[in-house]
Design an enzyme around this catalytic site. Sequence first.
Site, PDB file in Angstrom:
ATOM      1  N   GLY A 167       1.095  -1.364   0.265  1.00  0.00           N
ATOM      2  CA  GLY A 167       0.012  -0.490  -0.183  1.00  0.00           C
ATOM      3  C   GLY A 167       1.243   1.201   0.207  1.00  0.00           C
ATOM      4  N   GLY A 219      -0.105  -5.502   1.204  1.00  0.00           N
ATOM      5  CA  GLY A 219      -0.990  -5.503   0.036  1.00  0.00           C
ATOM      6  C   GLY A 219      -0.360  -6.724  -1.045  1.00  0.00           C
ATOM      7  N   GLU A 274       3.965  -5.327   8.417  1.00  0.00           N
ATOM      8  CA  GLU A 274       2.837  -3.890   8.928  1.00  0.00           C
ATOM      9  C   GLU A 274       2.477  -3.668  10.639  1.00  0.00           C
ATOM     10  OE1 GLU A 274       0.989  -5.796   5.075  1.00  0.00           O
ATOM     11  OE2 GLU A 274       1.843  -6.317   6.578  1.00  0.00           O
ATOM     12  N   ASP A 326      -3.017  -7.461   7.034  1.00  0.00           N
ATOM     13  CA  ASP A 326      -4.170  -7.319   6.342  1.00  0.00           C
ATOM     14  C   ASP A 326      -4.387  -7.720   4.583  1.00  0.00           C
ATOM     15  OD1 ASP A 326      -2.128  -5.525   5.292  1.00  0.00           O
ATOM     16  OD2 ASP A 326      -3.675  -3.352   4.758  1.00  0.00           O
TER      17      ASP A 326
END
Length: 382
Positions: free
Chosen positions: A69, A116, A139, A147
């Site tokens: 991300g 991600g 993360e 996530d």
Amino acid sequence: MAKQPDEQVVIEEEIDHVRIITLNQPRRLNVISPNVVSLLAQYLEKWEKHADAKLVIIKGAGRAFSAGGDLKVFYDGRTSKDSCLEVVYTMYWLCHHIHTYKKTQVALVHGISMGGGASLMVPMKFSVVTEKTVFSTPEASIGFHTDCGFSFMHSRLPGHLGEFLALTGARLNGKELVAAGLATHFVPSEKLPEVEKRLISLNTGDENLVKSAIEEFSEEVQIDGDSVLNKQSIIDECFSKDTMSDIIKSFEAEAGKEGNGWIGPVLKGLKRSSPTGLKITLRSVREGRKQTLAECLKKEFRLTINILRSAISTDVYEGIRALTIDKDNAPKWDPPTHDKVKDEKVDLVFQPFKEELELPNPEKDECRWDGKYEKSAYATFK
């Protein structure tokens, strides 16, 4: 003036029955920006519905598949409530569709595949990695959480390997990814273009034929003796403990034993990570063992929104600042220690939203692509 190909963040190609997505921000390691998420959702829906599309290939330009991300987008939106809500909603909604996609997908993963970005690799029917592939889910270290479906994927790894990867952000190479079941095939990097050409010429989504074509180039994997995958007994002993404090104490005890020099750098990173991010991540992965994919994604959506809202801590913004903005690598966590991260505070970020504000996961094929952000209750608030 028309955009040149090198200005496009995602390049789509349609070659007879084959569809190709190229993540095209090589200088930024193919980060997943809001525009990238929007385009991926658009192309994948179109191709799943189109009878002519049989095989979808996804790859990254340059030396990365995707570094994950776009953290700067999160950071820049920190002073505006829910500035990133649309991209977060769409990404989690899309993750469900990627996991359950109706056409055959192949990820050609060369270089970095993190966070991600790795959610565009692991769920694919076929994921082809090389000796230059580097995987990580780091993360938690910056005050976020594991996530994009990884509380589901990590929780299904052998023993407590999932907790280890989620909490430490430990890296796996291509051969280790195949050995761990996070990728399907290992191919030497110089042969990756040949794999792509072969799949294009094959011109079919028949899974058996696609598998056979990849296996023309793939090699059996033999992991190195010092691979972390050969440390499963130590990982299970330490990362099965109930709390982060107990995990760290157990890991410290193992670090002092002969032959465990590998633990030192991992332990150092663990101790420097956000106590709040670690505690949320540990609970999320463990809950994931008893949850479906849809339940994991709904939970992760809540966690992401609550973390970005600074519901219990501003650690995620401090972590991003220290890592990518000021680059001083000296975050000041709040709270600063594990014992000060109270269970009742962590409970708050896991609380379900009102039903109309939960992430939808359409299960019936006829409404599979319903539930887009613009039709959600959130869009009416804008």
